[in-house]
Design a protein around this motif. Sequence first.
Motif, PDB file in Angstrom:
ATOM      1  N   SER A 101       0.837  -1.202   0.000  1.00 51.32           N
ATOM      2  CA  SER A 101       0.000   0.000   0.000  1.00 51.32           C
ATOM      3  C   SER A 101       0.869   1.248   0.000  1.00 51.32           C
ATOM      4  O   SER A 101       1.932   1.302   0.633  1.00 51.32           O
ATOM      5  CB  SER A 101      -0.924  -0.002   1.220  1.00 51.32           C
ATOM      6  N   THR A 102       0.414   2.276  -0.704  1.00 51.45           N
ATOM      7  CA  THR A 102       1.103   3.564  -0.704  1.00 51.45           C
ATOM      8  C   THR A 102       0.734   4.408   0.509  1.00 51.45           C
ATOM      9  O   THR A 102       1.361   5.433   0.757  1.00 51.45           O
ATOM     10  CB  THR A 102       0.756   4.341  -1.987  1.00 51.45           C
ATOM     11  N   ASP A 103      -0.285   3.974   1.246  1.00 49.20           N
ATOM     12  CA  ASP A 103      -0.712   4.678   2.454  1.00 49.20           C
ATOM     13  C   ASP A 103       0.134   4.183   3.627  1.00 49.20           C
ATOM     14  O   ASP A 103       0.115   2.991   3.967  1.00 49.20           O
ATOM     15  CB  ASP A 103      -2.193   4.413   2.719  1.00 49.20           C
ATOM     16  N   ASN A 110      -0.291   4.620   6.670  1.00 52.93           N
ATOM     17  CA  ASN A 110      -1.119   4.129   7.770  1.00 52.93           C
ATOM     18  C   ASN A 110      -1.554   2.685   7.554  1.00 52.93           C
ATOM     19  O   ASN A 110      -2.017   2.030   8.489  1.00 52.93           O
ATOM     20  CB  ASN A 110      -2.357   5.015   7.935  1.00 52.93           C
ATOM     21  N   VAL A 111      -1.420   2.202   6.322  1.00 51.20           N
ATOM     22  CA  VAL A 111      -1.815   0.838   5.985  1.00 51.20           C
ATOM     23  C   VAL A 111      -0.601  -0.067   5.807  1.00 51.20           C
ATOM     24  O   VAL A 111      -0.595  -1.204   6.271  1.00 51.20           O
ATOM     25  CB  VAL A 111      -2.676   0.830   4.698  1.00 51.20           C
ATOM     26  N   LYS A 112       0.420   0.433   5.160  1.00 52.08           N
ATOM     27  CA  LYS A 112       1.586  -0.383   4.816  1.00 52.08           C
ATOM     28  C   LYS A 112       2.251  -0.939   6.076  1.00 52.08           C
ATOM     29  O   LYS A 112       2.547  -0.203   7.019  1.00 52.08           O
ATOM     30  CB  LYS A 112       2.595   0.459   4.032  1.00 52.08           C
ATOM     31  N   VAL A 113       2.470  -2.238   6.094  1.00 55.05           N
ATOM     32  CA  VAL A 113       3.117  -2.897   7.225  1.00 55.05           C
ATOM     33  C   VAL A 113       3.871  -4.110   6.684  1.00 55.05           C
ATOM     34  O   VAL A 113       3.385  -4.827   5.803  1.00 55.05           O
ATOM     35  CB  VAL A 113       2.080  -3.320   8.294  1.00 55.05           C
ATOM     36  N   ASP A 114       5.088  -4.305   7.192  1.00 51.15           N
ATOM     37  CA  ASP A 114       5.927  -5.419   6.761  1.00 51.15           C
ATOM     38  C   ASP A 114       5.695  -6.606   7.697  1.00 51.15           C
ATOM     39  O   ASP A 114       6.066  -6.570   8.872  1.00 51.15           O
ATOM     40  CB  ASP A 114       7.403  -5.020   6.777  1.00 51.15           C
ATOM     41  N   VAL A 115       5.076  -7.639   7.168  1.00 48.66           N
ATOM     42  CA  VAL A 115       4.837  -8.855   7.933  1.00 48.66           C
ATOM     43  C   VAL A 115       5.128 -10.051   7.046  1.00 48.66           C
ATOM     44  O   VAL A 115       5.081  -9.960   5.822  1.00 48.66           O
ATOM     45  CB  VAL A 115       3.378  -8.940   8.449  1.00 48.66           C
ATOM     46  N   ALA A 116       5.439 -11.163   7.684  1.00 48.52           N
ATOM     47  CA  ALA A 116       5.625 -12.429   6.982  1.00 48.52           C
ATOM     48  C   ALA A 116       4.560 -13.397   7.486  1.00 48.52           C
ATOM     49  O   ALA A 116       4.271 -13.452   8.679  1.00 48.52           O
ATOM     50  CB  ALA A 116       7.019 -12.995   7.228  1.00 48.52           C
ATOM     51  N   VAL A 117       3.956 -14.136   6.566  1.00 47.51           N
ATOM     52  CA  VAL A 117       2.869 -15.053   6.906  1.00 47.51           C
ATOM     53  C   VAL A 117       3.247 -16.455   6.451  1.00 47.51           C
ATOM     54  O   VAL A 117       3.690 -16.655   5.324  1.00 47.51           O
ATOM     55  CB  VAL A 117       1.545 -14.611   6.238  1.00 47.51           C
ATOM     56  N   ASP A 118       3.063 -17.418   7.339  1.00 45.47           N
ATOM     57  CA  ASP A 118       3.273 -18.814   6.967  1.00 45.47           C
ATOM     58  C   ASP A 118       2.252 -19.687   7.701  1.00 45.47           C
ATOM     59  O   ASP A 118       1.416 -19.186   8.459  1.00 45.47           O
ATOM     60  CB  ASP A 118       4.703 -19.263   7.275  1.00 45.47           C
ATOM     61  N   SER A 119       2.317 -20.984   7.462  1.00 45.05           N
ATOM     62  CA  SER A 119       1.387 -21.961   8.052  1.00 45.05           C
ATOM     63  C   SER A 119      -0.062 -21.574   7.761  1.00 45.05           C
ATOM     64  O   SER A 119      -0.921 -21.571   8.657  1.00 45.05           O
ATOM     65  CB  SER A 119       1.613 -22.085   9.571  1.00 45.05           C
ATOM     66  N   LEU A 120      -0.335 -21.231   6.502  1.00 43.39           N
ATOM     67  CA  LEU A 120      -1.674 -20.789   6.105  1.00 43.39           C
ATOM     68  C   LEU A 120      -2.610 -21.993   5.992  1.00 43.39           C
ATOM     69  O   LEU A 120      -2.304 -22.963   5.309  1.00 43.39           O
ATOM     70  CB  LEU A 120      -1.597 -20.051   4.763  1.00 43.39           C
TER      71      LEU A 120
END
Length: 320
Positions: A103-105, A107-117
Amino acid sequence: MKLSKQERIAVLVIAVIILLVLGVIFFIVPKFNAIGTDSSLLLNKQAELKTAQDRAATKDDLQEQIIDAYNTGRNIADMFFEEMQPYEADNEIREFLDYCKNSTDENVKVDVAVDSLTIGSPTISALGVSFFSEPEVTYDLKTYVTQGQQPTEDELAAQARDVLLQSALASTQTVGSIDVTFTVTALTDDDILKFIDDINNYIKVENGKEVRKAMRLSSGYTVTYMDIESKYAELAEELTQKASDDANKQLGIDGKNNTAVTDDNTANDNVGNTGAAQEDEEDEDKTIEGNTRQMTMTVTMYSIERMQDPTDQLAAQNAQ
């Protein structure tokens, strides 16, 4: 037998009277009854005609009201997902993760990593409004000093507003839903909280307009601030060490116990312990677990069936 003139006149009059009576009974009375029936039928038909005319006069308004209600319902339905199979839910959640990361915002942009979906099976969920009720502390002294007090106008207005909202929004609706469970890794607790905000405020562009989608965090979250816990642990360790040193010094002052540790030895031990603690802390800081925050969460995405557009059906009815 020959009748006289007067008798013949009398017989003729009686015959005429009998004919008139029979004519009235068999011809006039049925016609009057038929006229009454026809009058009632005429009144009913006139009432039906008036109703039909009134409906015809409001046809355009009614059609406009139906279309307005459909547009309102469609706008609300756009907030929900369409009914999804697991593979479709997988695509939606990955699109949401891209939304958070790219996101270019700020307030929205956040760096996260997701696994075990993990994607659950489609099911149903009850969707309603919950009202927060502030807990009230009650004890005898409070009851004694507040007895006889009446609520203010503002408090009465607030109570009336709450009752009105609860009565209007207390009902629940059953909608479709699907759960997605995964593990999120972020650098700080603030990033985790920001990611949760993105879940609750997910904005998606559909058909040229921005729509907030109906999804929420279904699992709980306990915030653990490691920095604060580390500070408290260090403070507790310092207080424990100080208490131990003070106790040893007190035993040395009493002079009746030779087991007290000398200041030099204590200092050396403290230096050694501090150096070892620093090395352990440095080693801990080099690990991924020591520099990241992880949370396993379940996100629920809600869906409803779309209403059919009534425009064509209304047009067909108007053509009849």
